[in-house]
Design a protein around this motif. Structure first.
Motif, mmCIF file in Angstrom:
data_model
loop_
_atom_site.group_PDB
_atom_site.id
_atom_site.type_symbol
_atom_site.label_atom_id
_atom_site.label_comp_id
_atom_site.label_asym_id
_atom_site.label_seq_id
_atom_site.Cartn_x
_atom_site.Cartn_y
_atom_site.Cartn_z
ATOM 1 N N GLU A 130 -4.419 -3.325 -7.730
ATOM 2 C CA GLU A 130 -2.994 -3.027 -7.747
ATOM 3 C C GLU A 130 -2.289 -3.156 -6.396
ATOM 4 O OE1 GLU A 130 -1.403 -2.778 -10.504
ATOM 5 O OE2 GLU A 130 -3.104 -2.546 -11.871
ATOM 6 N N SER A 131 -3.034 -3.337 -5.308
ATOM 7 C CA SER A 131 -2.386 -3.559 -4.015
ATOM 8 C C SER A 131 -1.513 -4.792 -4.124
ATOM 9 C CB SER A 131 -3.452 -3.775 -2.936
ATOM 10 O OG SER A 131 -2.849 -4.327 -1.779
ATOM 11 N N CYS A 132 -0.301 -4.729 -3.581
ATOM 12 C CA CYS A 132 0.577 -5.899 -3.705
ATOM 13 C C CYS A 132 0.183 -6.968 -2.696
ATOM 14 C CB CYS A 132 2.040 -5.503 -3.551
ATOM 15 S SG CYS A 132 2.602 -5.362 -1.847
ATOM 16 N N GLY A 133 -0.651 -6.603 -1.737
ATOM 17 C CA GLY A 133 -1.175 -7.606 -0.815
ATOM 18 C C GLY A 133 -0.257 -7.959 0.332
ATOM 19 N N GLN A 134 0.828 -7.218 0.449
ATOM 20 C CA GLN A 134 1.821 -7.553 1.457
ATOM 21 C C GLN A 134 1.382 -7.196 2.870
ATOM 22 O OE1 GLN A 134 6.540 -6.688 1.943
ATOM 23 N NE2 GLN A 134 5.428 -5.446 0.534
ATOM 24 N N CYS A 135 0.692 -6.067 3.004
ATOM 25 C CA CYS A 135 0.297 -5.665 4.356
ATOM 26 C C CYS A 135 -1.233 -5.590 4.467
ATOM 27 C CB CYS A 135 0.982 -4.370 4.780
ATOM 28 S SG CYS A 135 0.502 -2.913 3.879
ATOM 29 N N THR A 136 -1.703 -5.874 5.682
ATOM 30 C CA THR A 136 -3.140 -6.055 5.891
ATOM 31 C C THR A 136 -3.991 -4.798 5.691
ATOM 32 O OG1 THR A 136 -2.394 -7.622 7.534
ATOM 33 C CG2 THR A 136 -4.757 -7.248 7.407
ATOM 34 N N PRO A 137 -3.570 -3.633 6.206
ATOM 35 C CA PRO A 137 -4.459 -2.471 6.053
ATOM 36 C C PRO A 137 -4.816 -2.220 4.596
ATOM 37 C CG PRO A 137 -2.543 -1.918 7.407
ATOM 38 C CD PRO A 137 -2.321 -3.294 6.895
ATOM 39 N N CYS A 138 -3.847 -2.384 3.719
ATOM 40 C CA CYS A 138 -4.075 -2.096 2.306
ATOM 41 C C CYS A 138 -4.770 -3.262 1.602
ATOM 42 C CB CYS A 138 -2.728 -1.779 1.657
ATOM 43 S SG CYS A 138 -2.736 -1.625 -0.117
ATOM 44 N N ARG A 139 -4.319 -4.474 1.876
ATOM 45 C CA ARG A 139 -4.908 -5.629 1.194
ATOM 46 C C ARG A 139 -6.390 -5.770 1.500
ATOM 47 N NH1 ARG A 139 -2.031 -9.538 3.358
ATOM 48 N NH2 ARG A 139 -3.605 -9.979 4.927
ATOM 49 N N LYS A 147 2.063 0.046 4.654
ATOM 50 C CA LYS A 147 3.517 0.012 4.542
ATOM 51 C C LYS A 147 4.058 0.994 3.511
ATOM 52 C CE LYS A 147 7.101 -3.463 3.761
ATOM 53 N NZ LYS A 147 7.352 -4.911 3.689
ATOM 54 N N CYS A 148 3.342 1.182 2.419
ATOM 55 C CA CYS A 148 3.863 2.088 1.387
ATOM 56 C C CYS A 148 2.809 3.101 0.963
ATOM 57 C CB CYS A 148 4.381 1.308 0.177
ATOM 58 S SG CYS A 148 3.115 0.899 -1.033
ATOM 59 N N GLY A 149 3.232 3.982 0.099
ATOM 60 C CA GLY A 149 2.371 5.063 -0.365
ATOM 61 C C GLY A 149 1.080 4.610 -0.998
ATOM 62 N N LEU A 150 1.042 3.403 -1.543
ATOM 63 C CA LEU A 150 -0.195 2.966 -2.192
ATOM 64 C C LEU A 150 -1.329 2.889 -1.173
ATOM 65 C CD1 LEU A 150 -0.605 0.275 -4.941
ATOM 66 C CD2 LEU A 150 -2.258 0.443 -3.096
ATOM 67 N N GLY A 151 -1.110 2.135 -0.119
ATOM 68 C CA GLY A 151 -2.149 1.982 0.899
ATOM 69 C C GLY A 151 -2.342 3.237 1.735
ATOM 70 N N GLN A 152 -1.262 4.042 1.827
ATOM 71 C CA GLN A 152 -1.380 5.282 2.600
ATOM 72 C C GLN A 152 -2.234 6.314 1.873
ATOM 73 O OE1 GLN A 152 2.738 6.244 3.040
ATOM 74 N NE2 GLN A 152 3.100 4.570 4.489
HETATM 75 S S1 SF4 Z 1 0.452 -0.543 1.286
HETATM 76 FE FE1 SF4 Z 1 2.026 -0.979 -0.212
HETATM 77 S S2 SF4 Z 1 3.135 -2.698 0.703
HETATM 78 FE FE2 SF4 Z 1 1.148 -2.632 1.744
HETATM 79 S S3 SF4 Z 1 -0.139 -4.033 0.537
HETATM 80 FE FE3 SF4 Z 1 -0.453 -1.948 -0.216
HETATM 81 S S4 SF4 Z 1 0.919 -1.872 -1.956
HETATM 82 FE FE4 SF4 Z 1 1.631 -3.567 -0.721
#
Ligand code: SF4
Ligand SMILES: Cc1cc2nc3c(=O)[nH]c(=O)nc-3n(C[C@H](O)[C@H](O)[C@H](O)COP(=O)(O)O)c2cc1C
Ligand code: FES
Lengths: 157, 404
Positions: free
Chosen positions: B324-333, B371-376
């Motif tokens: 489900e990560s949108c893949g936009q930012c590296t830490p989360c992707r 960047k957003c709550g998902l990866g945080q």
């Molecule tokens: S933290 Fe949010 S913006 Fe960044 S990749 Fe994950 S889902 Fe996307």
């Protein structure tokens, strides 16, 4: 694609644009209807939507490729999406998974040769109190056991 | 069994208590904007969607904003694993939810409300559209609502397309605008630059439903439920190992011990509070309270009994985030892939503790750098399960291939 098919798809998309408007915000509703009717959004359809909304085709492509429920390649007439998240997993997802694979003779993320069925996984469907759960096209089925799951498939045309 | 709309009899102190459709709109129009904002602020209600932001603050910012247009968006993306209370509210209490939207629209000065409904819930679309039609017939929507000169408001429903991240409010707005559902940098917040660039309030379904009750019954009544800092009641979506799964309305401050009694759970080993992005609480801490100040949750409660392997549970969650990560930012992707890989290596017994520690460091990096709550929040289950169940995971012999 045959010429008359292309023409009719163009006409169809024009009608959709008339209904939803030429705003960019109309893009998703339009794509959702094309997907529903054709079981995917062809490259030609993407180009037509882009042309009529006056945006670059790659914009449409990027949206289609983002959403799980939109496809760039033909899917089966019916899509089964089995929830693989933990509550359904604990409620017996694995048995349903095996039964569906056996019955349709395909693996997940595959489509039957007659193009009638596609099997996919999905994340939590919001039915965790009644798992295992699956989505068959627009309908949600809950409290599945292997037999009922197969029955639902056989009852869906 | 096909999921359909069937109204079951429910009992609860706030949301599941009797309500006359339209009554909060009527009351709101009588008392006026200032008084509504006053009641909402007095009630101290915080957002029910997970983040817990004070609703009054959000509304006041948009009410005070000078703009040609404003929007109220009801977030019905309900994608957090283990959450299904918005499904119950929308199918059984649409009056509370839609009335709350009208009240919000009136208060902030919006003429358009949008319900963003997850694509998986398309089965309820027809009934919701029918309900909106009946509201129009009763002049609860439309022009000069309930005779209030100049108050025009209507609601439309938009469907999602199977992306968890679209529940994040800025991703939701991107999606509404016809883009990929990728979260935006914040600030600016939707209260400034929301849908189509206009000031927008995004509220959870349950928040708006609660508003209907606060308006009709008053902030003081609302505050008699819950705790000092977590006022009112909360809908908890309970699933997993218990005899009575389902949606329960309980006051904030209920302890986990109390909860497992209510839902008839036996041999409980762990409770995941707050869904995949929440934390996993072991038995030794079941005296903790469900509240914003202690174990905070948008309502997801998943119960695991002694027979479950917590490493398998963790793997399921990490698999979810990778997907489900949108893949936009590296830490989360990249981070979520690395954490999933780590779980798989633990499963196979191919790990060193220095490797695990480096993965815990990575988790902390993800918490601050995403960047957003998902990866945080995706490292939450990783950190809490490895910490709280280390004996089971690292010291038991049977930690080969694990099945839940
Ligand atoms: S933290 Fe949010 S913006 Fe960044 S990749 Fe994950 S889902 Fe996307
Ligand atoms: C990845 C992610 C998913 C979210 N999903 C939802 C959701 O499904 N429903 C929801 O109300 N809020 C969700 N949120 C929180 C929203 O961003 C937002 O805070 C909320 O809708 C605000 O409403 P509230 O103040 O009434 O809670 C999500 C946040 C993140 C980071
Ligand atoms: S876990 Fe399957 S519906 Fe939620």
């Amino acid at each position: 694609m045959l010429v008359y098919e292309k023409n009719s798809l163009s006409d169809e998309i024009e009608v959709l644009i008339e209904k939803f408007g030429k705003e960019r915000s109309a893009l998703l509703p339009i794509l959702q209807i094309i997907e529903k009717r054709h079981n995917y959004i062809s490259e030609f359809a993407q180009q037509e939507v882009a042309r009529l909304l006056d945006i670059h085709p790659v914009e449409v492509y990027s949206v289609v490729s983002f959403y799980n429920f939109l496809h760039r390649y033909p899917q089966g007439k019916n899509i089964v999406r089995l929830c693989k998240t933990i509550s359904c997993d604990m409620a017996g997802k694995r048995e349903i998974e095996e039964a569906l694979k056996r019955e349709l003779g395909i693996n997940f993320d595959e489509t039957t040769r007659d193009k009638k069925w596609t099997l996919e996984y999905t994340s939590c469907l919001g039915m965790c109190d009644q798992g295992p759960a699956m989505l068959v096209n627009d309908k949600v089925y809950t409290k599945l056991d292997p037999e009922t799951a197969v029955q639902i498939i056989n009852d869906t045309k | 069994m096909e999921a359909k709309i069937n109204k079951t009899h429910r009992e609860g102190a706030v949301l599941f208590s009797p309500y006359d459709a339209g009554s909060s709109i009527k009351k709101a129009l009588e008392v006026g904007r200032e008084n509504i904002l006053f009641e909402v602020r007095e009630s101290k209600i915080k957002g029910r969607g997970g983040a817990g932001f004070p609703t009054a603050t959000k509304w006041m910012l948009v009410a005070a904003a000078k703009a040609d247009k404003k929007y109220i968006v009801c977030n019905a993306d309900e994608g957090e694993p283990g959450t299904f209370k918005d499904r119950v509210l929308l199918t059984e209490y649409p009056d509370l939810v839609f009335d709350g939207m009208v009240v919000a629209g009136y208060t902030i000065g919006a003429e358009i409300g949008i319900l963003y409904l997850r694509g998986e819930y398309i089965f309820m679309l027809e009934q919701l559209e029918d309900y909106l039609i009946s509201m129009r017939q009763n002049n609860l929507l439309g022009k000069n609502i309930l005779g209030k000169e100049g108050f025009n408001f209507d609601i439309s429903i938009r469907l999602g397309s199977g992306a968890y991240v679209c529940g994040e409010e800025t991703a939701l707005i991107e999606s509404l605008e016809g883009h990929r559902g990728e979260p935006r940098n914040r600030p600016p917040y939707p209260v400034n630059t929301g849908y189509m660039g206009y000031p927008t309030v995004v509220n959870n379904v349950e928040t708006l439903a609660s508003i209907s009750k606060i308006i009709t019954k008053g902030a003081d009544w609302f505050k008699t439920h819950g705790t000092e800092k977590s006022t009112g009641s909360k809908l908890f979506s309970v699933s997993g190992d218990c005899k009575k799964p389902g949606v329960y309305e309980l006051p904030w401050g209920t302890t986990l011990n109390e909860l497992i009694k209510i839902v008839d759970a036996e041999n409980t080993k762990a409770i995941q509070v707050g869904g995949a992005s929440g934390v996993c609480i072991p038995k030794s801490q079941f005296d903790r309270q469900l509240s914003y100040e202690d174990a905070s949750t948008g309502g997801s409660i998943m119960i695991f009994n002694e027979s479950r392997k917590m490493l398998h549970v963790l793997k399921n969650f990490m698999d979810f985030f990778v997907e489900e990560s949108c893949g936009q930012c590296t830490p989360c992707r990249i981070g979520n892939v690395k954490l999933l890989e780590c779980v798989e290596r633990i499963e196979k017994g191919e790990y060193t503790f220095s490797y695990i520690n480096s993965m815990k460091d990575l988790s902390r990096t993800m918490q601050v750098a995403s960047k957003c709550g998902l990866g945080q929040s995706s490292p939450n289950p990783f950190l809490s399960i490895l910490e709280n169940f280390k004996d089971e995971i690292f010291r038991s012999k049977e930690n080969g291939v694990s099945h839940a």
